[in-house]
Design a protein around this motif. Structure first.
Motif, PDB file in Angstrom:
ATOM      1  N   UNK A  88       0.865  -1.181   0.000  1.00  0.00           N
ATOM      2  CA  UNK A  88       0.000   0.000   0.000  1.00  0.00           C
ATOM      3  C   UNK A  88       0.901   1.231   0.000  1.00  0.00           C
ATOM      4  N   UNK A  89       1.380   1.649  -1.160  1.00  0.00           N
ATOM      5  CA  UNK A  89       2.393   2.708  -1.201  1.00  0.00           C
ATOM      6  C   UNK A  89       1.845   4.121  -0.990  1.00  0.00           C
ATOM      7  N   UNK A  90       0.536   4.259  -0.850  1.00  0.00           N
ATOM      8  CA  UNK A  90      -0.024   5.583  -0.596  1.00  0.00           C
ATOM      9  C   UNK A  90       0.501   6.141   0.728  1.00  0.00           C
ATOM     10  N   UNK A  91       0.637   7.449   0.799  1.00  0.00           N
ATOM     11  CA  UNK A  91       1.048   8.056   2.065  1.00  0.00           C
ATOM     12  C   UNK A  91      -0.069   7.967   3.095  1.00  0.00           C
ATOM     13  N   UNK A  92      -1.310   7.907   2.637  1.00  0.00           N
ATOM     14  CA  UNK A  92      -2.460   7.802   3.524  1.00  0.00           C
ATOM     15  C   UNK A  92      -3.621   7.221   2.731  1.00  0.00           C
ATOM     16  N   UNK A  93      -4.402   6.343   3.354  1.00  0.00           N
ATOM     17  CA  UNK A  93      -5.601   5.811   2.707  1.00  0.00           C
ATOM     18  C   UNK A  93      -6.658   5.549   3.763  1.00  0.00           C
ATOM     19  N   UNK A  94      -7.926   5.632   3.349  1.00  0.00           N
ATOM     20  CA  UNK A  94      -9.047   5.393   4.252  1.00  0.00           C
ATOM     21  C   UNK A  94      -9.383   3.909   4.274  1.00  0.00           C
ATOM     22  N   UNK A  95      -9.691   3.398   5.486  1.00  0.00           N
ATOM     23  CA  UNK A  95      -9.942   1.968   5.659  1.00  0.00           C
ATOM     24  C   UNK A  95     -11.197   1.761   6.505  1.00  0.00           C
ATOM     25  N   UNK A  96     -11.884   0.609   6.327  1.00  0.00           N
ATOM     26  CA  UNK A  96     -13.020   0.263   7.185  1.00  0.00           C
ATOM     27  C   UNK A  96     -12.518  -0.146   8.571  1.00  0.00           C
ATOM     28  N   UNK A  97     -13.183   0.295   9.613  1.00  0.00           N
ATOM     29  CA  UNK A  97     -12.677   0.067  10.965  1.00  0.00           C
ATOM     30  C   UNK A  97     -13.797  -0.215  11.948  1.00  0.00           C
ATOM     31  N   UNK A  98     -13.495  -1.067  12.937  1.00  0.00           N
ATOM     32  CA  UNK A  98     -14.432  -1.331  14.031  1.00  0.00           C
ATOM     33  C   UNK A  98     -13.650  -2.010  15.156  1.00  0.00           C
ATOM     34  N   UNK A  99     -13.066  -1.230  16.038  1.00  0.00           N
ATOM     35  CA  UNK A  99     -12.330  -1.805  17.161  1.00  0.00           C
ATOM     36  C   UNK A  99     -12.240  -0.806  18.292  1.00  0.00           C
ATOM     37  N   UNK A 100     -12.086  -1.321  19.514  1.00  0.00           N
ATOM     38  CA  UNK A 100     -11.895  -0.434  20.659  1.00  0.00           C
ATOM     39  C   UNK A 100     -10.622  -0.780  21.414  1.00  0.00           C
ATOM     40  N   UNK A 101      -9.869  -1.768  20.927  1.00  0.00           N
ATOM     41  CA  UNK A 101      -8.585  -2.118  21.515  1.00  0.00           C
ATOM     42  C   UNK A 101      -7.491  -1.943  20.471  1.00  0.00           C
ATOM     43  N   UNK A 102      -6.246  -1.928  20.925  1.00  0.00           N
ATOM     44  CA  UNK A 102      -5.122  -1.725  20.002  1.00  0.00           C
ATOM     45  C   UNK A 102      -3.834  -2.179  20.675  1.00  0.00           C
ATOM     46  N   UNK A 103      -2.762  -2.216  19.885  1.00  0.00           N
ATOM     47  CA  UNK A 103      -1.440  -2.583  20.404  1.00  0.00           C
ATOM     48  C   UNK A 103      -0.971  -1.547  21.426  1.00  0.00           C
ATOM     49  N   UNK A 104      -0.449  -2.038  22.541  1.00  0.00           N
ATOM     50  CA  UNK A 104       0.216  -1.193  23.536  1.00  0.00           C
ATOM     51  C   UNK A 104       1.719  -1.466  23.439  1.00  0.00           C
ATOM     52  N   UNK A 105       2.236  -2.437  24.187  1.00  0.00           N
ATOM     53  CA  UNK A 105       3.639  -2.827  24.025  1.00  0.00           C
ATOM     54  C   UNK A 105       3.757  -3.778  22.835  1.00  0.00           C
ATOM     55  N   UNK A 106       4.672  -3.477  21.944  1.00  0.00           N
ATOM     56  CA  UNK A 106       4.843  -4.269  20.731  1.00  0.00           C
ATOM     57  C   UNK A 106       5.496  -5.610  21.055  1.00  0.00           C
TER      58      UNK A 106
END
Length: 242
Positions: free
Chosen positions: A166-184
């Motif tokens: 995905x070489x675009x600098x920014x793109x819009x995506x479908x999303x539905x979440x309330x959690x995410x990565x904290x410590x990798x």
């Protein structure tokens, strides 16, 4: 070799109704996941929760693995107590998907984690999760509304696997979440962010990729097409070695 690669897709157990049958236990995954695989050139193989010790045997019959989205992973898997907004109701799926991911990572099988799947990948690699994003972001654009996906921009990191797809600098995506990565997790690197800094993709060795959004809900097949290519290449390598 002309066999389309077998892409395993994890499913979950829920009470469902169809025809004359009401409130029966069923192994389900939204149809958009299987269409996403099929439209990208793969054969979708559904993987209901099973005994974790069977994961290596299942993986030996697959060319790639997709861990689908769904409810929250039990925070006990990363040593945390549950947040009041954490919904933990899939213990058999938690155990099964962590076993699948450990086996796929050990065997070098191409894999893609989608939403929850990316979070489970991060935890399997020793990472942790933010259990409720609205606690840490100024304006929550990630969660959508009940029964409807939202949309927000993501920024792929140049020079990463995802940045090449995905070489675009920014793109819009479908999303539905309330959690995410904290410590990798160990061995992973971040390959996309949201404008608010939320980690939106991670990747590891070979074709190991997790995306926090739901590409199966859109029309962009590039991520799944790349997984199918990686699965096909692995298939050819196995034939050459065998």
């Amino acid at each position: 070799m002309d066999r389309r690669p077998f892409i395993g897709v994890s499913t979950y157990l829920v009470d469902a109704s169809w025809g004359d049958w009401q409130d029966r236990r069923a192994a389900l995954v939204p149809e958009r996941y299987t269409a996403y695989v099929q439209d990208s050139g793969g054969i979708a193989v559904l993987l209901p929760p099973d005994a974790p010790e069977r994961a290596p045997d299942v993986l030996a019959r697959l060319d790639a693995l997709v861990i689908a989205g769904g409810p929250d992973l039990d925070p006990a898997f990363y040593g945390s107590a549950p947040h009041p907004r954490t919904e933990v109701d899939s213990p058999e799926r938690d155990v099964w998907e962590t076993a699948l991911l450990r086996g796929a990572l050990a065997a070098g099988i191409p894999l893609l984690g989608i939403c929850r799947g990316m979070q489970v990948l991060n935890v399997v690699c020793g990472g942790t999760l933010v259990q409720h994003l609205p606690d840490v972001v100024a304006a929550d654009v990630h969660g959508g509304t009940p029964g409807k996906y939202g949309t927000h921009p993501v920024r792929p990191v140049p020079g990463t696997l995802l940045g090449g797809l995905l070489p675009e600098s920014e793109l819009d995506v479908p999303t539905f979440h309330h959690q995410a990565v904290d410590r990798l997790g160990a061995g992973l690197r971040v390959s996309a962010h949201a404008p608010d800094g939320t980690v939106e993709a991670v990747e590891g060795p070979g074709f190991t990729l997790g995306v926090q959004w739901h590409p199966e809900q859109g029309d962009d097949l590039r991520v799944m097409q790349a997984l199918v290519r990686a699965a096909t290449a692995a298939q050819l390598d196995a034939v050459a070695l065998g």
